[in-house]
Motif scaffolding. Sequence first.
Motif, mmCIF file in Angstrom:
data_model
loop_
_atom_site.group_PDB
_atom_site.id
_atom_site.type_symbol
_atom_site.label_atom_id
_atom_site.label_comp_id
_atom_site.label_asym_id
_atom_site.label_seq_id
_atom_site.Cartn_x
_atom_site.Cartn_y
_atom_site.Cartn_z
ATOM 1 N N ARG A 9 11.380 37.658 32.682
ATOM 2 C CA ARG A 9 12.548 36.999 32.391
ATOM 3 C C ARG A 9 13.285 36.237 33.111
ATOM 4 N NH1 ARG A 9 14.096 40.279 27.742
ATOM 5 N NH2 ARG A 9 16.355 39.572 28.040
ATOM 6 N N TYR A 27 13.539 32.991 32.930
ATOM 7 C CA TYR A 27 14.097 31.927 32.231
ATOM 8 C C TYR A 27 15.603 32.143 32.194
ATOM 9 C CZ TYR A 27 13.441 35.549 28.556
ATOM 10 O OH TYR A 27 13.579 36.911 28.007
ATOM 11 N N GLU A 28 16.099 33.461 32.125
ATOM 12 C CA GLU A 28 17.588 33.868 31.924
ATOM 13 C C GLU A 28 18.596 32.900 32.872
ATOM 14 O OE1 GLU A 28 17.862 37.983 32.225
ATOM 15 O OE2 GLU A 28 16.898 38.404 30.317
ATOM 16 N N LYS A 29 18.195 32.903 33.865
ATOM 17 C CA LYS A 29 19.048 31.792 34.742
ATOM 18 C C LYS A 29 19.134 30.428 34.445
ATOM 19 C CE LYS A 29 15.391 32.016 38.491
ATOM 20 N NZ LYS A 29 15.248 32.542 39.740
ATOM 21 N N TYR A 30 18.243 29.889 33.531
ATOM 22 C CA TYR A 30 18.198 28.543 33.151
ATOM 23 C C TYR A 30 18.714 28.506 31.723
ATOM 24 C CZ TYR A 30 15.179 28.483 37.154
ATOM 25 O OH TYR A 30 14.543 28.522 38.269
ATOM 26 N N GLU A 31 19.233 29.388 31.316
ATOM 27 C CA GLU A 31 19.867 29.237 29.589
ATOM 28 C C GLU A 31 21.057 28.264 29.618
ATOM 29 O OE1 GLU A 31 19.970 33.397 28.400
ATOM 30 O OE2 GLU A 31 18.024 33.456 28.115
ATOM 31 N N THR A 32 20.826 27.463 28.628
ATOM 32 C CA THR A 32 21.796 26.597 28.401
ATOM 33 C C THR A 32 21.660 25.900 26.715
ATOM 34 O OG1 THR A 32 23.055 24.544 29.077
ATOM 35 C CG2 THR A 32 20.588 24.659 29.370
ATOM 36 N N THR A 33 22.242 24.995 26.588
ATOM 37 C CA THR A 33 22.579 24.446 25.088
ATOM 38 C C THR A 33 21.570 23.047 25.334
ATOM 39 O OG1 THR A 33 24.123 23.132 25.207
ATOM 40 C CG2 THR A 33 24.591 25.589 24.612
ATOM 41 N N LYS A 34 21.510 22.275 24.230
ATOM 42 C CA LYS A 34 20.920 21.328 24.150
ATOM 43 C C LYS A 34 21.871 20.074 24.340
ATOM 44 C CE LYS A 34 21.255 20.578 19.242
ATOM 45 N NZ LYS A 34 20.344 20.664 17.932
ATOM 46 N N ASN A 62 20.765 22.902 35.755
ATOM 47 C CA ASN A 62 19.935 22.994 34.444
ATOM 48 C C ASN A 62 21.076 22.829 33.257
ATOM 49 O OD1 ASN A 62 17.489 23.237 33.238
ATOM 50 N ND2 ASN A 62 18.156 25.137 32.318
ATOM 51 N N GLY A 63 21.210 21.987 32.505
ATOM 52 C CA GLY A 63 21.831 21.521 31.294
ATOM 53 C C GLY A 63 22.963 20.742 31.472
#
Length: 200
Positions: free
Chosen positions: A31, A33-40, A68-69
């Motif tokens: 997991r 990827y969780e630290k990179y979660e954002t929107t488009k 990121n984001g």
Amino acid sequence: MYANSNLKKGGIKVALLNEILDYNQKFVESREYEKYETTKFPNKKTVILTCMDTRLLELLPKALNLNNGDVKTVKNAGALVSHPFGSIMRSILIAVYQLQAEEVLVIAHHDCGMSGLKAEPVIDSMMSRGVTSETIDTLTYSGINIKDWLHGFDNVTESVEHSVGVIRNHPLMPEGVPVHGLVIDPKTGKLDVVVNGYEI
């Protein structure tokens, strides 16, 4: 899972793909990827056109304090808008009209591979790897000037000014969108302003 790193496909080792897939499986399972979660949508409401140079992969975001984001990023060889209705310009317009970008940054760099690039050595390399002179001739007879298409630029500042001008004056670009032009040092990350979009 992908143990045999010596497999070849079309004469090319597939070890790199196997390495990527093995790492990716672990990345997803843990997991990461969780630290990179954002929107488009870019947090800083900006789209950046920059070069695909390997030295900028991590340096450019760090030098600009980007996470990121934060921005939409479009990359190609030389940070060039070589055609007003090519995929680069289309990506910038989509970022502005559909993805909430309110500013555009064109960021080229010193010591770029496109600087001073001549078409002839590229064509020679193509032919040494199997592209025939008949193919080159067919392109020429079809109205494609492959030498112009492959030519780089002679001056990075002028190249940035050109790309900024194409973007800013594009008939589909809305008024009031600042388009900035910069050159980054690929060693230190230092930015030099070529065009301040707020002052135009």
